[in-house]
Design an enzyme around this catalytic site. Structure first.
Site: not given
Ligand code: VG1
Ligand code: CO
Length: 543
Positions: A18, A22, A113-114, A126, A277, A279, A281-282, A344, A363-365, A376, A496
Site C-alpha cells: 500500500t 519497501r 516511513s517509520h 513510492k 516519523d 518521512d 507524515d505521522r 487502512t 488513522e490510529e497509527s 497525512k 496487529r
Molecule cells: C501502517 C499503518 C497504517 C499506515 C501505513 C503507512 O500500515 O498501520 O495506518 O497508513 O502504515 O504509514 P500497516 O499495513 O503496516 O498496518 V507510513 O507513515 O508508512 O506512510
Molecule cells: Co510515514
C-alpha cells in the site's frame, strides 16, 4: 548526452504494498533492482511526455544514490521538468504539496516511513499521482506487471547533479531544478493556521518540544516553529536528518519516542510535546502528563478545527480508518457532519477528499490530515493543535479531559506481534474467518460478542469494493477488537490487534489503559488463540 539502454534482469519480487515498495537496503542494492522498478513506474505514467515530476526522499541511507538514478532516468523518459528537494530531502506531505502546486504528473518519494534506516535498515520507493496522494492499486498493479516483463531501462550517462545548491541543470531535454525543500510547504501552512496567534502564544511563554527523531521533519520544524513562529532555539530536538536516524526507529509512538515521553510525563514537562516519523507524515501529540492517542487527537481536532482560519467555514465531514477508535464519529454526530470508515492506508481517503465529502481524516497509527494535500501531514497536525491551544488558552491536558467529559472516553491500545512466520499469521487469520459465523452471542473474557465481520469497503465515490480488510469484533459492552496483518513490514508478518472500550462515565476516565482494556485483551487472545498461533506470550510493541 547519450541515451543508454541496458538489459535488466526480471524483477524477482512480489507486488508493491500500500505504501510502495519497501525492502531491506541490500535488496535495493542488487544490480538493476532500483532501475527496474523506477522504469516500470515511468512506463506506467502514460502522460509523462513534457510533464513535471517531483523527486525527494526522507534522507535515509541510500537516498542520495537513488535520487541520482531517478533524476537521470526521469530525464531520459520524457519528463521535461524535474523538481528535486535540496540535499535530496522532501517530506511526504511536502512532496504532495509540490505535486499539487506545480501541477506535476506525480512524484517519486524515497522512504520506508517509520521503519529504521542504515545499511541493514529499510528503504522504499513510492509513487504519488497527480492529485498528490499515493498511487491507486490499479497503478501499482500495472507497475508490478511491467516489472515482470521489462528488459531495458533508459538513462543518461552524466555526472551527478549537485543536490546541495539551489538552481537548474539541463539534462537532455529536461530541466532539473533543485528547490528549497521547505518554502512551498511553509507557504501552504500559512494559509491554514494563524501564524500570528501561534507566535503570540510563544511570546506569552508557552513552551514545547518537537522531536524530529533525526528524520526528515527536522528542517521543516526548525524553519517553521523556531524560524517563523519564534519558538526558542532548542524547541526542535534531533532536528538534523541522519542516514540511520541516529540508530533509532523514526516511529512517533510512546515506545520509540521514549525520550519525549519521559520529558512530558516528568516534573519538567513543557506545555506541549510532539514528534514525527521518518518521512514526516505521522505525528505524535503529548500533553503534560498525558499521551494523546492518535484516535483522540483526530476527534479533538475535528471538534475544534473551525478555530483555525483554513477551517473557519466548518468541516464537510471526517474519515477514519477502520481500526481507528470511534471517537471522531461521536464528534461528527454532534456537529451534524458525515463520518466515514475506510480501510487502512491513506489512498482510500483521497477519493473522499477529492469529492469534497470530508475535510479531515486520520488513522490510529498517528496519521492525521486534511484536504490541503492528499497525504497525512505530521507537522500540519502539530500546527493545528498549536492554533487551537492559542485560541482556547487552556492547557493541552485540560482540553483532552474536557473532550472526554463531553463525549466519553475511548480507551485504546494496539498490540503488534512483529516478525512472526507468515504461515502462522495466515493461519490465525484463517482461523478467525472460519469461526466468525459462530461468534455472535459467545462470551470471551466476560464480554459478549454482539456482531462481527471481515471488513469490506464500498467506496462511496466510485462504488469500488475492497474486501478482507480486517476482522472486526464488536462486544455488547461497547468494546471492540480488530485483527489485521500489516502491509508495510519487510520481514515475516506483523499481526496487529486493536483494542478499544468506550467509557461514558467521567468518574471512570482516569483508569490506566491496561486496566480499562484488560477484558478486551483477554477476549481477543482467547478467541483468536494468539499465543497458540504466534508462539508468543506477549506482543512485541504496545502503542
Ligand atoms: C501502517 C499503518 C497504517 C499506515 C501505513 C503507512 O500500515 O498501520 O495506518 O497508513 O502504515 O504509514 P500497516 O499495513 O503496516 O498496518 V507510513 O507513515 O508508512 O506512510
Ligand atoms: Co510515514
Amino acid at each position: 548526452m547519450t541515451l543508454t539502454q541496458v538489459s535488466t534482469t526480471p524483477f524477482p519480487d512480489q507486488k508493491p504494498g500500500t505504501s510502495g515498495l519497501r525492502k531491506k537496503v541490500p535488496v535495493f542494492q542488487q544490480p538493476n533492482y532500483v532501475e527496474n522498478f523506477v522504469q516500470a513506474i515511468f512506463d506506467t505514467v502514460e502522460e509523462r511526455e513534457g510533464a513535471t515530476l517531483v523527486v525527494g526522499g526522507d534522507g535515509r541511507f541510500f537516498n542520495r544514490e537513488v535520487i541520482q538514478t531517478v533524476l537521470k532516468m526521469a530525464a531520459a523518459s520524457g519528463f521535461s521538468r524535474i523538481l528535486v528537494g535540496q540535499r535530496g530531502l522532501l517530506s511526504t506531505p511536502a512532496a504532495s504539496c509540490l505535486i499539487r502546486k506545480y501541477k506535476a504528473i506525480g512524484g517519486v518519494v524515497l522512504s520506508a516511513s517509520h521503519n529504521p534506516g542504515g545499511p541493514d535498515g529499510d528503504f522504499g520507493i513510492k509513487f504519488n499521482v497527480s492529485h498528490g496522494g499515493p498511487a491507486p492499486e490499479t497503478f501499482t498493479d500495472a507497475v508490478f506487471q511491467r516489472t515482470q516483463s521489462i528488459t531495458h531501462y533508459r538513462t543518461h550517462r552524466a555526472s551527478d547533479i549537485d543536490l546541495d545548491v539551489l538552481g537548474e541543470t539541463r539534462l537532455g531535454n529536461a530541466t532539473i531544478q533543485v528547490i528549497d525543500s521547505v518554502a512551498d510547504y511553509t507557504e501552504l501552512m500559512e494559509t491554514l493556521v494563524d501564524f500570528d496567534k501561534i507566535a503570540a502564544l510563544f511570546v506569552s511563554g508557552f513552551r514545547m518540544r518537537f522531536d524530529a527523531l533525526s528524520a526528515v521533519t527536522g528542517p521543516y520544524a526548525k524553519a517553521i516553529l523556531e524560524g517563523r513562529l519564534g519558538a526558542p532555539a532548542g524547541t526542535v530536538v534531533n532536528g538534523e536528518p541522519k542516514p540511520d536516524f541516529g540508530g533509532h526507529h523514526p516511529d512517533p509512538n510512546p515506545v520509540h519516542a521514549h525520550d519525549l515521553m519521559d520529558l512530558m510525563l516528568g516534573p519538567d514537562a513543557p506545555d506541549f510535546g510532539a514528534a514525527s516519523d521518518g518521512d514526516g507524515d505521522r505525528n505524535m501529540i503529548v500533553a503534560p502528563g498525558l499521551f494523546v492517542t492518535p484516535s483522540d487527537s483526530l476527534a479533538i481536532l475535528t471538534a475544534h478545527a473551525h478555530l483555525a482560519p483554513g477551517y473557519a467555514q466548518g468541516l464537510a465531514g471526517v474519515a477514519r480508518s477502520m481500526p481507528t477508535s470511534r471517537a471522531a464519529d461521536r464528534v461528527a454526530a454532534k456537529l451534524g457532519i458525515r463520518a466515514f470508515e475506510t480501510p487502512t492506508g491513506w489512498k482510500f481517503f483521497a477519493n473522499l477528499l477529492d469529492a469534497g465529502l470530508v475535510t479531515l481524516c486520520g488513522e490510529e497509527s498517528a496519521g492525521t490530515g486534511s484536504n490541503h494535500i492528499r497525504e497525512k501531514d505530521g507537522l500540519w497536525a502539530v500546527l493545528l493543535w498549536l492554533n487551537i491551544l492559542a485560541e482556547l488558552k487552556k492547557p493541552a491536558d485540560k482540553i483532552v479531559r474536557e473532550h472526554w467529559a463531553a463525549f466519553g472516553r475511548d480507551y485504546y491500545a494496539r498490540h503488534d506481534y512483529e516478525e512472526i512466520e507468515t504461515t502462522r499469521a495466515d493461519a490465525l487469520m484463517a482461523h478467525l474467518r472460519e469461526i466468525l459465523p459462530s461468534l455472535p452471542g459467545q462470551v470471551f473474557g466476560g464480554l459478549t460478542v454482539e456482531a462481527c465481520d471481515d471488513f469490506a469497503y464500498t467506496d462511496p465515490v466510485d462504488g469500488s469494493v475492497t474486501p478482507r480488510q480486517g476482522i472486526r469484533i464488536l462486544f455488547k459492552e461497547d468494546a471492540r477488537a480488530v485483527f489485521r496483518l500489516s502491509g508495510t513490514g519487510t520481514a515475516g508478518a506483523t499481526l496487529r490487534v486493536y483494542l478499544e472500550r468506550f467509557e461514558p462515565d467521567p468518574r471512570r476516565h482516569d483508569l490506566s489503559r491496561q486496566d480499562a482494556l484488560s477484558a478486551v485483551a483477554e477476549a481477543a487472545n482467547t478467541l483468536a488463540k494468539i499465543g497458540e498461533f504466534t508462539g508468543r506470550s506477549a506482543p512485541s510493541v504496545i502503542t
